[in-house]
Design a protein around this motif. Structure first.
Motif, PDB file in Angstrom:
ATOM      1  N   SER A  41       0.836  -1.154   0.193  1.00  0.00           N
ATOM      2  CA  SER A  41       0.020   0.086  -0.149  1.00  0.00           C
ATOM      3  C   SER A  41       0.605   1.309   0.056  1.00  0.00           C
ATOM      4  CB  SER A  41      -1.039  -0.104   1.261  1.00  0.00           C
ATOM      5  OG  SER A  41      -1.733  -1.093   1.222  1.00  0.00           O
ATOM      6  N   CYS A  42       0.379   2.272  -0.639  1.00  0.00           N
ATOM      7  CA  CYS A  42       0.908   3.648  -0.759  1.00  0.00           C
ATOM      8  C   CYS A  42      -0.003   4.508  -0.566  1.00  0.00           C
ATOM      9  CB  CYS A  42       1.916   3.788  -1.927  1.00  0.00           C
ATOM     10  SG  CYS A  42       2.687   5.465  -2.221  1.00  0.00           S
ATOM     11  N   ALA A  43       0.292   5.410   0.428  1.00  0.00           N
ATOM     12  CA  ALA A  43      -0.746   6.664   0.834  1.00  0.00           C
ATOM     13  C   ALA A  43      -0.100   7.901   0.584  1.00  0.00           C
ATOM     14  CB  ALA A  43      -1.214   6.572   1.985  1.00  0.00           C
ATOM     15  N   ALA A  44      -0.618   8.702  -0.378  1.00  0.00           N
ATOM     16  CA  ALA A  44      -0.234  10.090  -0.638  1.00  0.00           C
ATOM     17  C   ALA A  44      -0.715  11.042   0.558  1.00  0.00           C
ATOM     18  CB  ALA A  44      -0.211  10.379  -1.995  1.00  0.00           C
ATOM     19  N   SER A  45      -0.019  12.277   0.662  1.00  0.00           N
ATOM     20  CA  SER A  45      -0.697  13.178   1.371  1.00  0.00           C
ATOM     21  C   SER A  45       0.272  14.298   1.269  1.00  0.00           C
ATOM     22  CB  SER A  45      -0.465  12.697   2.904  1.00  0.00           C
ATOM     23  OG  SER A  45       0.717  12.600   3.558  1.00  0.00           O
ATOM     24  N   GLY A  46      -0.448  15.588   1.817  1.00  0.00           N
ATOM     25  CA  GLY A  46       0.235  16.911   1.693  1.00  0.00           C
ATOM     26  C   GLY A  46      -0.382  17.470   0.819  1.00  0.00           C
ATOM     27  N   SER A  47       0.155  18.614  -0.016  1.00  0.00           N
ATOM     28  CA  SER A  47      -0.433  19.595  -0.929  1.00  0.00           C
ATOM     29  C   SER A  47      -0.141  19.092  -2.274  1.00  0.00           C
ATOM     30  CB  SER A  47       0.590  20.861  -0.819  1.00  0.00           C
ATOM     31  OG  SER A  47       0.823  21.462   0.482  1.00  0.00           O
ATOM     32  N   ILE A  48      -1.368  18.401  -2.404  1.00  0.00           N
ATOM     33  CA  ILE A  48      -1.495  17.528  -3.729  1.00  0.00           C
ATOM     34  C   ILE A  48      -2.504  18.404  -4.501  1.00  0.00           C
ATOM     35  CG2 ILE A  48      -2.305  15.351  -4.662  1.00  0.00           C
ATOM     36  CD1 ILE A  48      -1.712  13.957  -2.124  1.00  0.00           C
ATOM     37  N   PHE A  49      -2.189  18.732  -5.634  1.00  0.00           N
ATOM     38  CA  PHE A  49      -3.264  19.604  -6.650  1.00  0.00           C
ATOM     39  C   PHE A  49      -3.675  18.606  -7.562  1.00  0.00           C
ATOM     40  CE2 PHE A  49      -5.127  22.839  -8.653  1.00  0.00           C
ATOM     41  CZ  PHE A  49      -5.150  22.599 -10.155  1.00  0.00           C
TER      42      PHE A  49
END
Length: 120
Positions: free
Chosen positions: A21-29
């Protein structure tokens, strides 16, 4: 800034399965493509599988029929289901996100990697 956090690696016997699994977070446009790459000791990093924002997938020949890449409902999570694992699948697996910023530039991000070891 975007952070990618991978999980799900480990030790598995030949023929076994793992789900990364891979989760992306932060300032995602906008995330255009998410993918999994792997790097074995002494070898170059290679593509395993990618999935686009409209769910088009691409696989390396070495994993076709054994691996399935998918995205979560929020589209900021990507999974890699790996079946019938072989010793040659042993590597550090990295998650990658290809993003577009609000001003139209492309920025790629990588996770820290998760170890997959296939051994009896």
């Amino acid at each position: 800034q975007v952070q990618l956090v991978e999980s799900g690696g480990g030790l598995v016997q030949p023929g076994g399965s793992l789900r990364l699994s891979c989760a992306a977070s932060g300032s995602i446009f906008a995330i255009n493509v998410m993918g999994w790459y792997r790097q074995a000791p002494g070898q170059q990093r290679e593509l395993v599988a990618t999935i686009t924002s409209d769910d088009n997938t691409n696989y390396a020949d070495s994993v076709k029929g054994r691996c399935t890449i998918s995205r979560g409902n929020a589209k900021s999570t990507v999974y890699l289901q790996m079946n019938s694992l072989k010793p040659e699948d042993t590597a550090v697996y990295y998650c990658k996100a290809e993003t577009t910023t609000s001003w139209g530039s492309r920025l790629d991000y990588w996770g820290q990697g998760t170890q997959v070891t296939v051994s009896s």
